[in-house]
Design an enzyme around this catalytic site. Structure first.
Site, PDB file in Angstrom:
ATOM      1  N   CYS A  85       0.857  -1.200   0.000  1.00 17.53           N
ATOM      2  CA  CYS A  85       0.000   0.000   0.000  1.00 17.53           C
ATOM      3  C   CYS A  85       0.888   1.244   0.000  1.00 17.53           C
ATOM      4  O   CYS A  85       1.155   1.838   1.047  1.00 17.53           O
ATOM      5  CB  CYS A  85      -0.921  -0.007   1.215  1.00 17.53           C
ATOM      6  SG  CYS A  85      -2.145  -1.325   1.205  1.00 17.53           S
ATOM      7  N   PHE A 131     -15.911  -9.481 -22.490  1.00 17.13           N
ATOM      8  CA  PHE A 131     -15.033  -9.733 -21.335  1.00 17.13           C
ATOM      9  C   PHE A 131     -15.915  -9.726 -20.075  1.00 17.13           C
ATOM     10  O   PHE A 131     -15.622  -9.063 -19.088  1.00 17.13           O
ATOM     11  CB  PHE A 131     -13.935  -8.669 -21.207  1.00 17.13           C
ATOM     12  CG  PHE A 131     -13.175  -8.386 -22.476  1.00 17.13           C
ATOM     13  CD1 PHE A 131     -12.069  -9.153 -22.837  1.00 17.13           C
ATOM     14  CD2 PHE A 131     -13.550  -7.347 -23.319  1.00 17.13           C
ATOM     15  CE1 PHE A 131     -11.362  -8.877 -24.007  1.00 17.13           C
ATOM     16  CE2 PHE A 131     -12.861  -7.065 -24.488  1.00 17.13           C
ATOM     17  CZ  PHE A 131     -11.765  -7.837 -24.838  1.00 17.13           C
ATOM     18  N   GLU A 174     -17.103 -14.260 -22.667  1.00 13.65           N
ATOM     19  CA  GLU A 174     -15.958 -14.362 -21.758  1.00 13.65           C
ATOM     20  C   GLU A 174     -15.211 -15.638 -22.103  1.00 13.65           C
ATOM     21  O   GLU A 174     -15.833 -16.675 -22.329  1.00 13.65           O
ATOM     22  CB  GLU A 174     -16.463 -14.396 -20.310  1.00 13.65           C
ATOM     23  CG  GLU A 174     -15.478 -14.875 -19.280  1.00 13.65           C
ATOM     24  CD  GLU A 174     -14.278 -13.953 -19.124  1.00 13.65           C
ATOM     25  OE1 GLU A 174     -13.148 -14.470 -19.132  1.00 13.65           O
ATOM     26  OE2 GLU A 174     -14.468 -12.728 -19.010  1.00 13.65           O
ATOM     27  N   ASN A 211     -15.261  -4.675 -20.667  1.00 20.66           N
ATOM     28  CA  ASN A 211     -14.580  -4.617 -19.367  1.00 20.66           C
ATOM     29  C   ASN A 211     -13.330  -5.491 -19.467  1.00 20.66           C
ATOM     30  O   ASN A 211     -13.257  -6.563 -18.879  1.00 20.66           O
ATOM     31  CB  ASN A 211     -15.528  -5.120 -18.263  1.00 20.66           C
ATOM     32  CG  ASN A 211     -14.871  -5.095 -16.898  1.00 20.66           C
ATOM     33  OD1 ASN A 211     -14.068  -4.221 -16.599  1.00 20.66           O
ATOM     34  ND2 ASN A 211     -15.199  -6.064 -16.063  1.00 20.66           N
ATOM     35  N   CYS A 226      -9.668  -1.192 -15.657  1.00 19.19           N
ATOM     36  CA  CYS A 226      -8.830  -1.145 -14.453  1.00 19.19           C
ATOM     37  C   CYS A 226      -7.469  -0.543 -14.797  1.00 19.19           C
ATOM     38  O   CYS A 226      -6.567  -0.517 -13.978  1.00 19.19           O
ATOM     39  CB  CYS A 226      -8.672  -2.546 -13.861  1.00 19.19           C
ATOM     40  SG  CYS A 226      -7.929  -3.719 -15.004  1.00 19.19           S
TER      41      CYS A 226
END
Length: 375
Positions: A14, A241, A262, A307, A334
């Site tokens: 992190c 996806f 997918e 996605n 992402c």
């Protein structure tokens, strides 16, 4: 977020932990605006965030140490093991599972795999929790089936300690590489999928199907996609996806024709199960390569939702979408860098709406969803 592991210099995963969440969101928003600086954006929606600790529904633990004293966590670059059972990203419900697993590893004689010596059997422990009922899926990643009989024999003790373990499997990963899982999955329980529920939509998680690790934010992402689609004149859409079908299952209506694609058959099995439960007969899911499926179609839907993994959708699919020209594209990503690169390959579209979803607090990563409209 306070973290003893970080404070002691034992874990640096992190990297943004010392920054308050509002500062992290500002930095991520600035990064996204910079990546999309070449495109006029009609509307920037407020970023969405969730809890700053205890939010993860999944633990991926490298098993090291000895069979009598196993460590669950990670290996540093120099090979030194680090136990991460106290990581504050995990919910409190994970602690008793980790606590029971350590003596179980000794009971079952599951020797931790030693990377340097290329010896041992138990490589990883993968734990997933359902938010809907607290049920859990536990996967033992082993080098071979050598210890399988021992594991089966010892398993009743673990199940007695942890009745929340609904799905238990062994995955065989024989290769000496940092690969999380192999192709072979052996079920040790009758139940083979974990039941989950977001926004009253039933979802299923199977061992080799991808599922978002931050349920609080993921459920808001799916609900937002549903709201965006409901505002559009759409009767036919593709969900490419699609994973376990999170987007498609949220967006579908009884009179909408929707196809979800997918490549992972395990994920498609989950999506089909959910669609059947919802009684959505015009919703179909197929285990195919998304790009190959799309480029082979002559029939164009009004909306294509994508996605993709971090690499993006790529030039062949961008070229196809440019030619076939669906009226709307919703791009959930992402990796905003590859999304921006892909949008550059879709010159006939304008960006109507962008929203950032802080799926990965305390890191530079985030999820973003963009609505593209044909000009």
């Amino acid at each position: 977020m306070q973290c003893a592991l970080y404070d002691a210099g034992r874990c640096r995963s992190c990297q943004w932990i010392t920054q308050p969440i509002p500062e992290q969101l500002s930095a991520k928003t600035a990064d996204l605006k910079n990546l999309l600086a070449d495109f006029p954006v009609e509307e920037w929606c407020a970023p969405v965030s969730g809890p700053e600790q205890g939010f993860r529904n999944k633990a991926k633990m490298v098993v090291s140490g000895s069979v009598e004293k196993p460590l669950l966590g990670m290996l540093h670059r120099d090979g030194t093991p680090e136990d991460l059972c106290d990581c504050p990203l995990y919910p409190a419900s994970f602690a008793p599972v980790f606590a029971a697993l350590k003596p179980f590893i000794a009971r079952a004689g599951l020797t931790p795999y030693n990377v340097a010596r290329k010896r041992g059997e138990l490589k990883y422990i993968l734990l997933t929790e359902s938010q809907s009922d607290g049920g859990m899926m536990l996967r033992f990643v082993l080098r071979s089936e050598t210890k399988l009989a021992q594991l089966r024999k010892a398993l009743p003790w673990l199940q007695e300690q942890l009745p929340q373990l609904k799905v238990i499997t062994v995955n065989i990963q024989p290769v000496h590489m940092a690969i999380m899982e192999g192709e072979t999955e052996i079920y040790l329980t009758e139940q083979q999928a974990l039941a989950e529920r977001f926004n009253d939509v039933p979802l299923w998680i199977r061992p080799q199907s991808f599922f978002q690790t931050n349920p609080a934010v993921a459920s808001q992402l799916y609900a937002t996609a549903r709201d965006w689609v409901r505002q559009l004149p759409v009767k036919h859409m593709w969900d490419l996806f699609c994973g376990v079908g999170g987007f498609g299952l949220h967006c579908a209506t009884p009179d909408m024709q929707l196809t979800g694609i997918e490549i992972a058959s395990e994920a498609i099995a989950c999506a089909k199960q959910s669609a059947a439960e919802l009684g959505l007969t015009r919703l179909q899911f197929q285990a195919l390569d998304s790009t190959q499926f799309a480029t082979a179609q002559g029939d164009v839907p009004e909306l294509v939702l994508v996605n993709p993994p971090r690499r993006g959708i790529g030039k062949p699919l961008c070229d196809y979408l440019s030619t076939m020209a669906p009226r709307f594209i919703i791009y959930s990503s992402c990796n905003a860098q590859t999304m921006a690169k892909d949008i550059r390959e879709l010159p006939g579209y304008r960006i109507e709406r962008v929203q950032l979803f802080d799926m990965f607090p305390h890191t530079a990563h985030y999820e973003v969803m963009t609505l593209l409209v044909k000009q």
